[in-house]
Structure formats: C-alpha cells, structure tokens
Design an enzyme around this catalytic site. Structure first.
Site, short mmCIF file in Angstrom:
data_model
loop_
_atom_site.label_atom_id
_atom_site.label_comp_id
_atom_site.label_asym_id
_atom_site.label_seq_id
_atom_site.Cartn_x
_atom_site.Cartn_y
_atom_site.Cartn_z
N ASP A 10 0.87 -1.18 0.00
CA ASP A 10 0.00 0.00 0.00
C ASP A 10 0.91 1.23 0.00
O ASP A 10 1.61 1.48 0.98
CB ASP A 10 -0.88 -0.04 1.26
CG ASP A 10 -1.74 1.20 1.43
OD1 ASP A 10 -2.56 1.22 2.35
OD2 ASP A 10 -1.58 2.16 0.63
N ILE A 11 0.89 1.98 -1.07
CA ILE A 11 1.83 3.13 -1.21
C ILE A 11 1.65 4.15 -0.10
O ILE A 11 2.58 4.87 0.24
CB ILE A 11 1.68 3.76 -2.61
CG1 ILE A 11 2.92 4.59 -2.96
CG2 ILE A 11 0.40 4.59 -2.72
CD1 ILE A 11 2.99 5.00 -4.42
N ASN A 24 -6.35 12.61 -11.38
CA ASN A 24 -7.05 13.01 -12.61
C ASN A 24 -6.86 14.51 -12.77
O ASN A 24 -6.32 15.17 -11.89
CB ASN A 24 -8.54 12.64 -12.53
CG ASN A 24 -9.21 13.28 -11.34
OD1 ASN A 24 -9.28 14.50 -11.25
ND2 ASN A 24 -9.65 12.46 -10.42
N GLY A 32 -9.48 4.41 -6.37
CA GLY A 32 -8.15 3.78 -6.51
C GLY A 32 -7.09 4.35 -5.58
O GLY A 32 -7.37 4.69 -4.43
N VAL A 33 -5.87 4.46 -6.14
CA VAL A 33 -4.76 4.94 -5.29
C VAL A 33 -4.98 6.41 -4.92
O VAL A 33 -4.61 6.85 -3.82
CB VAL A 33 -3.41 4.72 -6.00
CG1 VAL A 33 -3.23 5.64 -7.20
CG2 VAL A 33 -2.26 4.88 -5.02
N ASP A 34 -5.65 7.16 -5.78
CA ASP A 34 -5.97 8.58 -5.49
C ASP A 34 -6.82 8.66 -4.22
O ASP A 34 -6.53 9.42 -3.28
CB ASP A 34 -6.74 9.14 -6.70
CG ASP A 34 -6.88 10.65 -6.68
OD1 ASP A 34 -7.57 11.17 -7.56
OD2 ASP A 34 -6.29 11.31 -5.80
N SER A 117 -1.99 4.63 -14.32
CA SER A 117 -2.90 4.41 -15.45
C SER A 117 -3.37 2.96 -15.63
O SER A 117 -4.16 2.69 -16.54
CB SER A 117 -2.26 4.86 -16.80
OG SER A 117 -2.45 6.24 -16.99
N GLY A 119 -5.19 1.02 -13.68
CA GLY A 119 -6.44 0.65 -13.03
C GLY A 119 -7.62 1.16 -13.83
O GLY A 119 -7.89 0.68 -14.95
N TYR A 121 -7.86 3.65 -15.60
CA TYR A 121 -7.50 4.16 -16.94
C TYR A 121 -7.10 3.06 -17.91
O TYR A 121 -6.77 3.33 -19.07
CB TYR A 121 -6.42 5.23 -16.83
CG TYR A 121 -6.94 6.58 -16.33
CD1 TYR A 121 -8.28 6.79 -16.04
CD2 TYR A 121 -6.08 7.65 -16.17
CE1 TYR A 121 -8.75 8.01 -15.59
CE2 TYR A 121 -6.52 8.89 -15.71
CZ TYR A 121 -7.87 9.06 -15.44
OH TYR A 121 -8.34 10.28 -14.99
N1 APR Z 1 -1.24 1.47 -3.12
C1 APR Z 1 -0.60 1.17 -4.28
N2 APR Z 1 -1.24 0.95 -5.44
C2 APR Z 1 -2.60 1.04 -5.43
C3 APR Z 1 -3.34 1.35 -4.26
C4 APR Z 1 -2.60 1.57 -3.07
N3 APR Z 1 -3.21 1.87 -1.91
N4 APR Z 1 -4.68 1.37 -4.59
C5 APR Z 1 -4.75 1.07 -5.89
N5 APR Z 1 -3.52 0.86 -6.41
C6 APR Z 1 -3.13 0.50 -7.79
C7 APR Z 1 -4.16 -0.13 -8.67
O1 APR Z 1 -4.30 -1.52 -8.39
C8 APR Z 1 -3.51 0.10 -10.03
O2 APR Z 1 -2.51 -0.89 -10.27
O3 APR Z 1 -2.79 1.70 -8.45
C9 APR Z 1 -2.81 1.46 -9.86
C10 APR Z 1 -3.49 2.63 -10.55
O4 APR Z 1 -4.90 2.41 -10.57
P1 APR Z 1 -5.92 3.63 -10.29
O5 APR Z 1 -5.79 4.05 -8.90
O6 APR Z 1 -7.25 3.17 -10.78
O7 APR Z 1 -5.37 4.82 -11.19
P2 APR Z 1 -5.45 5.04 -12.76
O8 APR Z 1 -5.63 3.78 -13.53
O9 APR Z 1 -4.24 5.91 -13.07
O10 APR Z 1 -6.78 5.90 -12.94
C11 APR Z 1 -6.81 7.20 -12.42
O11 APR Z 1 -8.78 6.75 -11.17
O12 APR Z 1 -8.97 6.92 -8.90
C12 APR Z 1 -9.20 7.58 -10.08
O13 APR Z 1 -9.01 9.90 -9.50
C13 APR Z 1 -8.39 8.84 -10.19
O14 APR Z 1 -9.61 9.56 -12.10
C14 APR Z 1 -8.37 9.00 -11.67
C15 APR Z 1 -8.26 7.58 -12.19
#
Ligand code: APR
Length: 179
Positions: A10-11, A24, A32-34, A117, A119, A121
């Site tokens: 978990d980052i 975003n 997601g990670v955001d 990107s 997840g 995206y």
């Molecule tokens: N720690 C590390 N990695 C994580 C965590 C965490 N706590 N939670 C999710 N991830 C991973 C996901 O499994 C994926 O491999 O982060 C990677 C990126 O996925 P997303 O968070 O969905 O990000 P992304 O694909 O770049 O899409 C961005 O999603 O959450 C929204 O606001 C964000 O609109 C933006 C979009």
C-alpha cells in the site's frame, strides 16, 4: 547510483520522501490509489490541491504529504488507454519523467510510484511496467539527488512485470511486502 526496486504494498504506508499519486486532471480526488492517498493524508490534502487548479495529462504537481509518512505527494495524471494510438505511451512516460524532475528539483532522495494508469484508466499493466522502468532508468543516468526509486505494485501479477523488466541489469527485485 540510484537503486530501483519493486514491491507489493500500500503506497500510503511508504516512508519515501515522496509518493506519486495517479490522479485526474481536477486533482480533486477519486477512487483507486488517489482515494487511498487522500484518505491517508487527510482533508488538508484536498484543500491544498484546490489551490493547484488542476493538472494536464502527462504533467505533475507537488503537495505536502500532511498525515502521510511521505513528506510530499507528487500528483500526476496518466493517460486513459484508448488502444495505444493516441500518444498514451508517450504521455505515460511523461508522467514518470515529470514526477522525477519535480523530485530532483526538490532535492529528494527517494520516491515511490504506483502503477500509473493501469487501473481505472486501463493501460495494459505489462506495457506500462516496461515504460515505467525504461523512463526511470533513462532519467537516473543523469545526475540526480535520487538514491531510491520504488515501484509500489498492488498485486503479485504487477510485481512480476516489474521483476521481469528490472532483473536483467541486476536491480533489486525483492518482493518485500511493505509493513
Ligand atoms: N497502493 C498502491 N497501489 C494502489 C493502491 C494503493 N493503496 N490502490 C490502488 N492501487 C493500484 C491499482 O491496483 C492500479 O494498479 O494503483 C494502480 C493505478 O490504478 P488507479 O488508482 O485506478 O489509477 P489510474 O488507472 O491511473 O486511474 C486514475 O482513477 O482513482 C481515479 O481519481 C483517479 O480519475 C483518476 C483515475
């Protein structure tokens, strides 16, 4: 010499000088990670991000880490995958490069990236890992304050892609689980 390493974890728990957020263009949070980073950092992060007035895809902006262990959050916006013919690979590489440039400008010694990107995206995770490692490797050949770059995966499958890309040059690919 900058060490590149990959782990599953978990980052929001990593104590690197900066963690990178896959945000975003609004920079006003999401899932997601955001979502995880905003939850862990606390409400001050959103209040600060409102002052940044958004971020273009492929660009990056920095904020304090607030309640996070990391001192800084570097917010970057990855491309939405639409088949790979609309500049997605170049925009993803730009996310890593601009984040590294910001970290180096701040004189940071360590940074952790999520799999940007891959997840919501929908960027293919194997191709994204290749872009991530190659972009970081190219950047750290230039003089930089960075001594450690961590690729923080959220699955063993993603870790496997990084291990395959990192192994040839002997980089450390211990699949440590972060505490
Ligand atoms: N720690 C590390 N990695 C994580 C965590 C965490 N706590 N939670 C999710 N991830 C991973 C996901 O499994 C994926 O491999 O982060 C990677 C990126 O996925 P997303 O968070 O969905 O990000 P992304 O694909 O770049 O899409 C961005 O999603 O959450 C929204 O606001 C964000 O609109 C933006 C979009």
């Amino acid at each position: 010499m900058t060490e590149l390493r990959a782990l599953v974890g978990d980052i929001t728990q990593l104590a690197t000088d900066a963690i990178v957020n896959a945000s975003n263009e609004s920079l006003l949070g999401g899932g997601g990670v955001d979502g995880a980073i905003h939850r862990a950092a606390g409400p001050e992060l959103l209040a600060f991000c409102r002052t940044l007035h958004g971020c273009a895809t492929g660009a990056a902006k920095v904020s304090p880490g607030f309640r996070l262990a990391a001192k800084h959050v570097i917010h970057t916006v990855g491309p939405v995958w639409t088949g790979g013919h609309n500049g997605e690979p170049e925009l993803l590489a730009s996310c890593y490069r601009r984040s590294l440039e910001l970290a180096a400008d701040l004189g940071l010694r360590s940074i952790a990236f999520p799999c940007i990107s891959t997840g919501v995206y929908r960027f293919p995770a194997d191709a994204a890992a290749i872009i991530a490692v190659r972009t970081v490797r190219q950047f750290v050949t230039t003089a930089t304050s960075l001594r450690e770059v961590v690729f923080c995966c959220f699955s063993e499958q993603a870790l496997g892609y990084y291990q395959r890309e990192l192994a040839p040059l002997g980089d450390d690919t211990r699949s440590e689980r972060s505490e």
